[in-house]
Design an enzyme around this catalytic site. Structure first.
Site, mmCIF file in Angstrom:
data_model
loop_
_atom_site.group_PDB
_atom_site.id
_atom_site.type_symbol
_atom_site.label_atom_id
_atom_site.label_comp_id
_atom_site.label_asym_id
_atom_site.label_seq_id
_atom_site.Cartn_x
_atom_site.Cartn_y
_atom_site.Cartn_z
ATOM 1 C CD1 TRP A 173 26.786 -2.383 13.225
ATOM 2 C CD2 TRP A 173 27.450 -3.039 15.409
ATOM 3 N NE1 TRP A 173 25.735 -2.883 14.268
ATOM 4 C CE2 TRP A 173 26.146 -3.518 15.390
ATOM 5 C CE3 TRP A 173 28.120 -3.269 16.605
ATOM 6 C CZ2 TRP A 173 25.159 -4.419 16.323
ATOM 7 C CZ3 TRP A 173 27.438 -4.008 17.449
ATOM 8 C CH2 TRP A 173 26.122 -4.521 17.552
ATOM 9 C CD GLU A 232 29.015 -4.030 10.569
ATOM 10 O OE1 GLU A 232 29.892 -3.829 11.167
ATOM 11 O OE2 GLU A 232 28.790 -5.287 10.348
ATOM 12 C CE LYS A 244 22.838 -7.032 13.879
ATOM 13 N NZ LYS A 244 23.713 -7.451 15.074
ATOM 14 C CG ASP A 276 27.683 -8.522 8.700
ATOM 15 O OD1 ASP A 276 28.613 -8.338 9.463
ATOM 16 O OD2 ASP A 276 27.022 -9.544 8.650
ATOM 17 C CG HIS A 280 24.479 -6.620 9.618
ATOM 18 N ND1 HIS A 280 25.250 -5.759 10.120
ATOM 19 C CD2 HIS A 280 24.701 -7.757 10.522
ATOM 20 C CE1 HIS A 280 25.767 -6.227 11.135
ATOM 21 N NE2 HIS A 280 25.380 -7.294 11.437
ATOM 22 C CG HIS A 303 31.852 -6.961 8.690
ATOM 23 N ND1 HIS A 303 31.551 -6.682 10.060
ATOM 24 C CD2 HIS A 303 33.236 -6.792 8.428
ATOM 25 C CE1 HIS A 303 32.305 -5.923 10.239
ATOM 26 N NE2 HIS A 303 33.470 -5.811 9.706
ATOM 27 C CG ASP A 329 23.650 -10.524 12.253
ATOM 28 O OD1 ASP A 329 24.180 -11.059 11.400
ATOM 29 O OD2 ASP A 329 23.826 -9.845 13.080
ATOM 30 C CG ASP A 343 27.539 -12.791 13.562
ATOM 31 O OD1 ASP A 343 27.752 -12.195 12.275
ATOM 32 O OD2 ASP A 343 26.756 -12.336 14.247
ATOM 33 C CG ASP A 348 31.179 -9.728 11.949
ATOM 34 O OD1 ASP A 348 31.730 -10.239 13.157
ATOM 35 O OD2 ASP A 348 30.420 -8.886 12.135
#
Ligand code: RNT
Ligand code: ZN
Length: 416
Positions: free
Chosen positions: A181, A224, A226, A257, A260, A284, A292, A294, A324
Site C-alpha cells: 500500500w 491495496e 484506496k 480494505d 477505502h 483489511h 477511512d 480505521d 486494519d
C-alpha cells in the site's frame, strides 16, 4: 440439554451444520495487525518523518514502545481471542538492525526476533513494506514519484519486503502475504492523472520481476487500493480501478480494505466480482466512520456481509483475513480483542447462514420467503455456538474478558 445442543438442533432444522461451522472457524486464522499496539509508530530509531498517510487519533496511555512490550501486549490480546491467529507485521517494526540500515536494505535477519517469536507461538506472519513515515516519502509520493532515485528506493524496499516475507514463510513453513500500500496522491485536482499511474505500474513491474528463486513459493503478493486520504483528497494514484486491473493482469491477490471506498459502496458486493478475475483476496477488516477512520471493527452489517460473501462464494480457501484498524483513544488490548472477536463472529454468522434454504427460495422465485429467511435467521441462537467456540479454545465468553484487560492495564500498561 445444553444451550449449544439446543442451538445445534435448531440450526440443523434450518439445514445448517454447527459442527462444520465450528471446524471451519477453528481452521481460519485472522491476521492480527501489530500496528494497533502502538498507533502505527514502529521501532525505527530514525527521524520519524512526517506525512505518514496513516493517522491514528487519541493518546490513551500505555502504548507499546518496543518489541518486548508489543509482544507482551499481543500475547495478552491473544489470550482473549478464541481461534488461530497470524501476525500482520509492517517493515517499520524492525527489531534487529543495530547498524541502522535503511528500508531498501532490510533482510530477514533484521527481523530475527519476530521470526523466532512467531515460530515459538506457531503463528504465521504477513508482511507489509512501509512506504510512509520516511524522509523519502515526505512529499507524499513513493512508487509513483517523479524522481527516479526516490522511486528506486521504494522499489528496492518493496523487493526487500518480498524477500523478507519469503524468508518468514520458509522459516515458519507457512506462506506469507506481502501487501503493498502506498500513500501517493494529491490534495487538489492534479493536472496529470496519468503519469504517476504509469510510473506506479512500472515500479510494480520492477518489484514483481525481482526473482525470489526457490523461496518464491512462500510469498503471496497483494496490492491495496484506496479512494482518498487526509491531504490526498482529490487524487489517489493507486485507485481501485488501477489495482483491480493490475492484479487481474498479473494474477496477484487484491486487498479490499473496508474503509477505502465511498461510504455508501458495498465492499461485500465487490468480492464475487473480483474473485472471478484475481486468484486471491486479502481483506483489511476495518470500520470507516464517515471516512477511512480505521475504527475498531464492530459486528455491523457491512462486516457481516463481507464475510458472508466470502463464505457463500466458496472463497475462504482463496481469502486472507487481515485486520486494519488503529484506535489510539481506548485501551489497545481491548481494541484488538473487540475487533478480532467481531471479525470471527461475522465469519461464524456467515458459516451459520441457512444458505441452502436461501438459495432454494431464490431459485423458486420466492423473494418474500428469501427475505423472511434472511431476517429470521438473525435471531437464531448463534450466541450459544459462539460460546461453544470460546469454550473449545479455552477463551473467555462474551461479558467475561474485560476484567483481564483492566487487570493488565493496572499491572502493566499503567506502569509505562
Ligand atoms: C492505509 C492502508 C494500509 C495501512 C496499513 C498500516 O490506508 O489501509 O493498509 O492502514 O498498512
Ligand atoms: Zn488497509
Amino acid at each position: 440439554m445444553t444451550p449449544y445442543n439446543d442451538a445445534l438442533e435448531r440450526f440443523a432444522s434450518w439445514g445448517v451444520d454447527t459442527e462444520a461451522a465450528l471446524s471451519t472457524l477453528a481452521a481460519t486464522p485472522i491476521s492480527l495487525h501489530c500496528w494497533q499496539g502502538d498507533d502505527v509508530a514502529g521501532f525505527e530509531s530514525s527521524e520519524g518523518a512526517p506525512g505518514s498517510g496513516c493517522l491514528a487519533t487519541g493518546n490513551y496511555p500505555g502504548k507499546a514502545r518496543n518489541f518486548g512490550e508489543l509482544t507482551k501486549d499481543l500475547a495478552q490480546a491473544a489470550a482473549l481471542i478464541p481461534g488461530p491467529l497470524r501476525l500482520n507485521l509492517h517493515a517499520i517494526y524492525v527489531t534487529d538492525n543495530p547498524g541502522g540500515v535503511d528500508r531498501d536494505s532490510l533482510t530477514i535477519d533484521h527481523f530475527a526476533s519476530w521470526r523466532d517469536w512467531a515460530k515459538e507461538r506457531g503463528w504465521g506472519i504477513d508482511f507489509n513494506p512501509t512506504c510512509f513515515g520516511h524522509r523519502l516519502a515526505a512529499d507524499g509520493f513513493t512508487l509513483s514519484h517523479r524522481d527516479p532515485a526516490i522511486r528506486r528506493f521504494w522499489i528496492d524496499h518493496c523487493i526487500a519486503s518480498r524477500r523478507i516475507a519469503a524468508g518468514f514463510g520458509e522459516a515458519l513453513d507457512n506462506p506469507v502475504v506481502t501487501n503493498i500500500w502506498i500513500p501517493d496522491g494529491t490534495k487538489d485536482r492534479p493536472a496529470d492523472r496519468l503519469s504517476p499511474r504509469a510510473r506506479l505500474a512500472e515500479s510494480l513491474d520492477a518489484i514483481l520481476s525481482a526473482d525470489l528463486g526457490e523461496q518464491s513459493r512462500w510469498n503471496i503478493d497483494a496490492v491495496e487500493s484506496k479512494l482518498f486520504g487526509i491531504g490526498v483528497e482529490s487524487y489517489t494514484v493507486g485507485s481501485h480501478e488501477f489495482y483491480l486491473g493490475y492484479a487481474a493482469k498479473k494474477a496477484l491477490a487484491l486487498c479490499l480494505d473496508a474503509g477505502h471506498f465511498h461510504p455508501t459502496e458495498s465492499v461485500a458486493d465487490k468480492i464475487s466480482s473480483v474473485l472471478l478475475h484475481v486468484p486471491r483476496l486479502l481483506l483489511h477488516v476495518s470500520r470507516g466512520v464517515r471516512w477511512d477512520s480505521d475504527h475498531v471493527v464492530t459486528l455491523d452489517d457491512s462486516t457481516r456481509e463481507m464475510l458472508h460473501e466470502v463464505v457463500v462464494g466458496g472463497f475462504l480457501p482463496r481469502t486472507h483475513i487481515g485486520l486494519d484498524f488503529f484506535d489510539a483513544s481506548i485501551n489497545r488490548i481491548a481494541a484488538w480483542t473487540i475487533g478480532t472477536r467481531n471479525t470471527q463472529k461475522a465469519l461464524l454468522l456467515a458459516l451459520l447462514a441457512p444458505q441452502s434454504h436461501l438459495v432454494e427460495a431464490e431459485n423458486s422465485r420466492n423473494d418474500g420467503k428469501r427475505l423472511a429467511l434472511f431476517e429470521d435467521s438473525r435471531s437464531l441462537p448463534w450466541g450459544a455456538v459462539w460460546d461453544e467456540h470460546c469454550k473449545r479454545h479455552d477463551r473467555p465468553r462474551d461479558g467475561e474478558w474485560y476484567s483481564a484487560v483492566e487487570a493488565y492495564e493496572r499491572d502493566t500498561l499503567s506502569k509505562r
